[in-house]
Design an enzyme around this catalytic site. Sequence first.
Site, mmCIF file in Angstrom:
data_model
loop_
_atom_site.group_PDB
_atom_site.id
_atom_site.type_symbol
_atom_site.label_atom_id
_atom_site.label_comp_id
_atom_site.label_asym_id
_atom_site.label_seq_id
_atom_site.Cartn_x
_atom_site.Cartn_y
_atom_site.Cartn_z
ATOM 1 N N SER A 122 22.162 16.375 6.300
ATOM 2 C CA SER A 122 21.209 16.277 7.406
ATOM 3 C C SER A 122 21.228 17.549 8.278
ATOM 4 C CB SER A 122 21.520 14.998 8.194
ATOM 5 O OG SER A 122 20.494 14.675 9.076
ATOM 6 N N ASP A 137 14.807 16.625 14.833
ATOM 7 C CA ASP A 137 15.584 16.200 16.000
ATOM 8 C C ASP A 137 14.944 16.602 17.325
ATOM 9 O OD1 ASP A 137 17.439 15.076 14.298
ATOM 10 O OD2 ASP A 137 18.580 16.927 14.135
ATOM 11 N N HIS A 159 15.759 14.148 5.469
ATOM 12 C CA HIS A 159 15.192 12.801 5.680
ATOM 13 C C HIS A 159 13.673 12.830 5.495
ATOM 14 C CE1 HIS A 159 19.018 11.381 7.464
ATOM 15 N NE2 HIS A 159 19.035 12.513 8.135
#
Lengths: 235, 235
Positions: A122, A137, A159
């Site tokens: 990630s 994010d 993701h």
Amino acid sequence: MQNCIIASTSTIHGSGPLEYLFEALIELYTDTNEILFIPYARPGGISLDEYTIGVNNIFKKINKRVLGIHMFSDITEAFKNTQGIFTGGGNTFLLVDQLYRNKVLQPLKNAIELGTPYLGTSAGSNICGLTMQTTNDMPIVQPPSYKTLGIMPFNINAHYLDPDPNSTHKGETRETRIKEFHTINPQPVVGLREGSWLRIHQDDIILKGTLSARIFEQNKNPYEIVSGSSLSQLN
Amino acid sequence: MQNCIIASTSTIHGSGPLEYLFEALIELYTDTNEILFIPYARPGGISLDEYTIGVNNIFKKINKRVLGIHMFSDITEAFKNTQGIFTGGGNTFLLVDQLYRNKVLQPLKNAIELGTPYLGTSAGSNICGLTMQTTNDMPIVQPPSYKTLGIMPFNINAHYLDPDPNSTHKGETRETRIKEFHTINPQPVVGLREGSWLRIHQDDIILKGTLSARIFEQNKNPYEIVSGSSLSQLN
């Protein structure tokens, strides 16, 4: 000389943290007993110590010990003789900010280029691209720069999520966001779905896992590549 | 003296752009014939001109004309005698970067504080909080600062999305991201669902639309407030 696993996520639905990667990690970390862990991304805001303890509990299952980089008083010392490195997920802005402020970026890049086995998940994968600008994010801190390790000649989107055809939500899809990125930035973006990873070995970059990945190049229609494809020509 | 509509989204499912707000906009812009439009966020990477033309076509339906701020050679001139302002959605990083680089932030703040009717949608609403740090957008450019207008003493999260209980996706939920924000930043965050807006009038801030909003305060459990609630004490 690079030897890396760049994973979209630490955890896939229905299995424990990193479990789906254990086989690949045993191979990556063949000669590694002790892993230098970079916990700066602090998922959900947990402390550096909590994060490191949790990760040590996972790696115990494949007989590895974990030391957090924050446990060293000196960064050079941390990287001296390191046998393997793992940067975990969380918030990419926080991770990059801390890498700059603690002067970890360059020694980390050097260690990876010398062939030290590296795992990123990630946020820890986002930093292997040219910049962190395709993160999902929130900008909870302002890092001095968005430039990252450049282990690969492109960016990744961790993701990666396909648009939901039944959604009534009007917020941008991931694809729209990456399209906006490409109106300003030229580098390709690899949309890595959860369960996919890139295996970098010497000069080769291979897509692993069962799923395909979605490739976004500036001024081109996005396209899919199947697992097993090489990405070493993408730049 | 403020007079603003701060909307989560320009468009809700099943209706045309801004349509759900027309009644509220006719009231907001009672004495406004010409709206100064700030198109910097460029949704999907469209040009400033394309964006402005599209917005003019929408406002035509309620008998308003739209002038893009990029059509003025001088920013001071753009704000002189302006009867109303609208900042549209798109990418918040790009919007904030352009507001700083074109020196629009301060004149915009002054105009709003003097009572010029202001509409923000999505990115154009994010900039009304203390900082842009609770945006959902990708950092496609690096603005000089994340500090924004501070028209309200808190931040908002536009397009707020509840966690999907059936999701198998492991990327962070919106709530987790805001929790990460609060490990570093103190200000409250208002999660504004699509179809909700804040009506700021003089010193009052009222939640409008049919839905409730989710409030996140540091070191507190998140909670819901119903439509019609006042947010003027939240700081």
